[in-house]
Design an enzyme around this catalytic site. Structure first.
Site, PDB file in Angstrom:
ATOM      1  N   TYR A 140       1.013  -0.828   0.133  1.00  0.00           N
ATOM      2  CA  TYR A 140       0.273   0.213   0.145  1.00  0.00           C
ATOM      3  C   TYR A 140       1.317   1.046  -0.555  1.00  0.00           C
ATOM      4  CZ  TYR A 140      -5.000  -1.966   1.052  1.00  0.00           C
ATOM      5  OH  TYR A 140      -5.853  -2.397   0.657  1.00  0.00           O
ATOM      6  N   LYS A 191       3.056 -15.436   2.850  1.00  0.00           N
ATOM      7  CA  LYS A 191       3.444 -16.351   1.184  1.00  0.00           C
ATOM      8  C   LYS A 191       5.036 -16.555   1.476  1.00  0.00           C
ATOM      9  CE  LYS A 191       1.654 -17.963  -2.511  1.00  0.00           C
ATOM     10  NZ  LYS A 191       0.706 -18.994  -2.581  1.00  0.00           N
ATOM     11  N   ASP A 223      -3.313 -18.536   0.262  1.00  0.00           N
ATOM     12  CA  ASP A 223      -4.638 -19.174   0.073  1.00  0.00           C
ATOM     13  C   ASP A 223      -4.849 -20.082   0.722  1.00  0.00           C
ATOM     14  OD1 ASP A 223      -2.225 -20.147  -0.424  1.00  0.00           O
ATOM     15  OD2 ASP A 223      -1.538 -20.708  -2.335  1.00  0.00           O
ATOM     16  N   ASP A 247      -6.866  -6.737   4.093  1.00  0.00           N
ATOM     17  CA  ASP A 247      -7.361  -6.002   3.099  1.00  0.00           C
ATOM     18  C   ASP A 247      -8.558  -7.427   2.652  1.00  0.00           C
ATOM     19  OD1 ASP A 247      -9.491  -3.872   2.141  1.00  0.00           O
ATOM     20  OD2 ASP A 247      -8.242  -4.511   0.623  1.00  0.00           O
ATOM     21  N   ASP A 251     -12.712  -9.436   4.891  1.00  0.00           N
ATOM     22  CA  ASP A 251     -14.028  -8.727   3.330  1.00  0.00           C
ATOM     23  C   ASP A 251     -14.425 -10.167   3.651  1.00  0.00           C
ATOM     24  OD1 ASP A 251     -13.252  -5.881   2.876  1.00  0.00           O
ATOM     25  OD2 ASP A 251     -14.264  -6.514   0.631  1.00  0.00           O
TER      26      ASP A 251
HETATM   27  C1  IPM Z   1      -9.797  -1.002   3.767  1.00  0.00           C
HETATM   28  C2  IPM Z   1     -10.719  -0.499   2.717  1.00  0.00           C
HETATM   29  C3  IPM Z   1      -9.595   0.305   2.368  1.00  0.00           C
HETATM   30  C4  IPM Z   1      -8.279  -0.320   2.015  1.00  0.00           C
HETATM   31  C5  IPM Z   1      -9.659   1.756   1.032  1.00  0.00           C
HETATM   32  C6  IPM Z   1     -10.813   2.020   0.438  1.00  0.00           C
HETATM   33  C7  IPM Z   1      -8.309   1.975   0.374  1.00  0.00           C
HETATM   34  O1  IPM Z   1     -11.025  -1.164   1.539  1.00  0.00           O
HETATM   35  O2  IPM Z   1     -10.770  -0.514   5.155  1.00  0.00           O
HETATM   36  O3  IPM Z   1     -10.332  -2.320   4.052  1.00  0.00           O
HETATM   37  O4  IPM Z   1      -7.779  -1.065   1.328  1.00  0.00           O
HETATM   38  O5  IPM Z   1      -7.316  -0.433   3.065  1.00  0.00           O
HETATM   39 MG    MG Z   2     -10.504  -3.756   2.225  1.00  0.00          MG
END
Ligand code: IPM
Ligand code: MG
Length: 359
Positions: A140, A191, A223, A247, A251
């Site tokens: 990042y 990884k 993975d 990240d 999710d």
């Molecule tokens: C998160 C989001 C952010 C990230 C984006 C919006 C920059 O996906 O907080 O997980 O990638 O960290």
């Molecule tokens: Mg995210």
């Protein structure tokens, strides 16, 4: 008096933060919470109003605050802007500017929502995972980065995955300390079979683990971790990983709990300052419709009370109120199932406030 900077951001950020602010107001009026709130802009909204997704004065206010409550940033309106002024830069700038290296993302399944998950109820029932995501390093922020043109005229994009030992060590300590307060298991995700950077990650995490003999450490390739999260998620207690893997995995973990609209997060620096935000995005497709789920943001207020404001009882109080409205059958569209009562953003906020007042 503690200071909270409120940054609703873009899209549904506006609507969900409004409900979270109502919750804070009730705590101020009825439970003696001593805080002052300041409001400002970030993300695309800040770009539109002030020409930058993170204006200098907003970053300065964030640095001066004890905690920041953030909604979400981004939207199609700003997608064609240069990457340096996109809304996401506002969020990344806050993380970097405040040094918020430790991102805590709990994935907790409320029993009332077991049937809202796309996974079988028995796979997710009782799920309680904490993802500890490193937030200020990795690909990042790594340099060099960019798009360059090769001698043959073809363009090439590149980013750099980079971690210093000290960065790995401090996030590992956050994970081990967190595990001590939970089920004493840490799974470090990397990884290491392919990437030198994460081979170092594994080595450093293993070294730090020696200071925590009471915590059981395991390692998993990313993975496999992605697969295990949907195969048998209850094997995990604390997962610690770098910025990009965290990240993605957070999710994924959110869907185990029924909806990404349920998950709060805390991002902490070494001084105990924190930024609190739902892990979901600005959801431009439903923005302005009044149907977004405010629970992740309201639970982020609970995390703020716990980690930055030293008010664990008020944090419990909010979490109890959320449980109560779920028991009462109130559901926003994202967690709605047959036989429950579908409500909008404001009604959900009001139901939680009613539960707080009478709880
Ligand atoms: C998160 C989001 C952010 C990230 C984006 C919006 C920059 O996906 O907080 O997980 O990638 O960290
Ligand atoms: Mg995210």
């Amino acid at each position: 008096m503690k200071k909270i900077l409120v940054l609703p951001g873009d899209g549904i950020g506006q609507e969900i933060v409004a409900e979270a602010v109502k919750v804070i107001t009730v705590l101020q009026q009825q439970h003696g919470l001593q805080v002052t709130l300041e409001h400002d802009v970030v993300g695309g909204t800040a770009y539109d109003q002030k020409g930058s997704p993170l204006p200098d004065d907003v970053l300065a206010k964030a640095k001066a605050a004890d905690a920041v409550l953030l909604g979400a940033v981004g939207g199609s309106k700003w997608e064609s802007l240069p990457i340096a002024v996109r809304p996401e830069k506002g969020l990344l700038g806050l993380r970097a500017g405040l040094g918020l290296f430790a991102n805590l993302r709990p994935a907790l399944l409320y029993p009332q929502l077991a049937s809202a998950s796309t996974l079988k109820p028995e796979v997710v029932a009782g799920l309680d995972i904490l993802i500890v995501r490193e937030l200020t390093g990795d690909i990042y922020f790594g340099q060099p980065r960019g798009v360059r043109t090769l001698p043959n005229g073809e363009r090439e994009g590149f980013n750099t995955m980079v971690y210093r030992e000290s960065e790995i060590e401090r996030i590992a300590r956050v994970a081990f300390d967190s595990a001590r307060k939970r089920n004493k298991k840490v799974c470090s995700v990397d990884k290491a079979n392919v990437l030198e950077c994460t081979e170092l990650w594994r080595e450093v995490v293993t070294r730090v683990a020696k200071d925590y003999p009471d915590v059981q450490l395991s390692h998993m390739y990313v993975d496999n971790a992605a697969m295990q999260l949907v195969r048998a998620p209850k094997q995990f207690d604390v997962m610690v990983t770098g910025n990009i893997f965290g990240d993605i995995l957070s999710d994924e973990a959110s869907m185990l709990t029924g909806s990404i609209g349920m998950l709060p997060s805390a991002s902490l620096n070494e001084k105990g300052q924190g930024m609190y935000e739902p892990i979901h995005g600005s959801a431009p497709d439903i923005a302005g419709k009044g149907i977004a789920n405010p629970i992740a943001t309201i639970l982020s207020v609970a995390m703020m009370l716990r980690y930055s404001l030293a008010q664990p009882e008020l944090a419990d109080h909010i979490e109890r109120a959320v449980r109560k409205v779920l028991d009462q059958g109130y559901r926003t569209a994202d967690i709605y199932t047959d036989g429950t009562t579908k409500v909008g953003t404001m009604q959900m906020g009001d139901a939680i406030i009613a539960a707080l007042r009478h709880g």
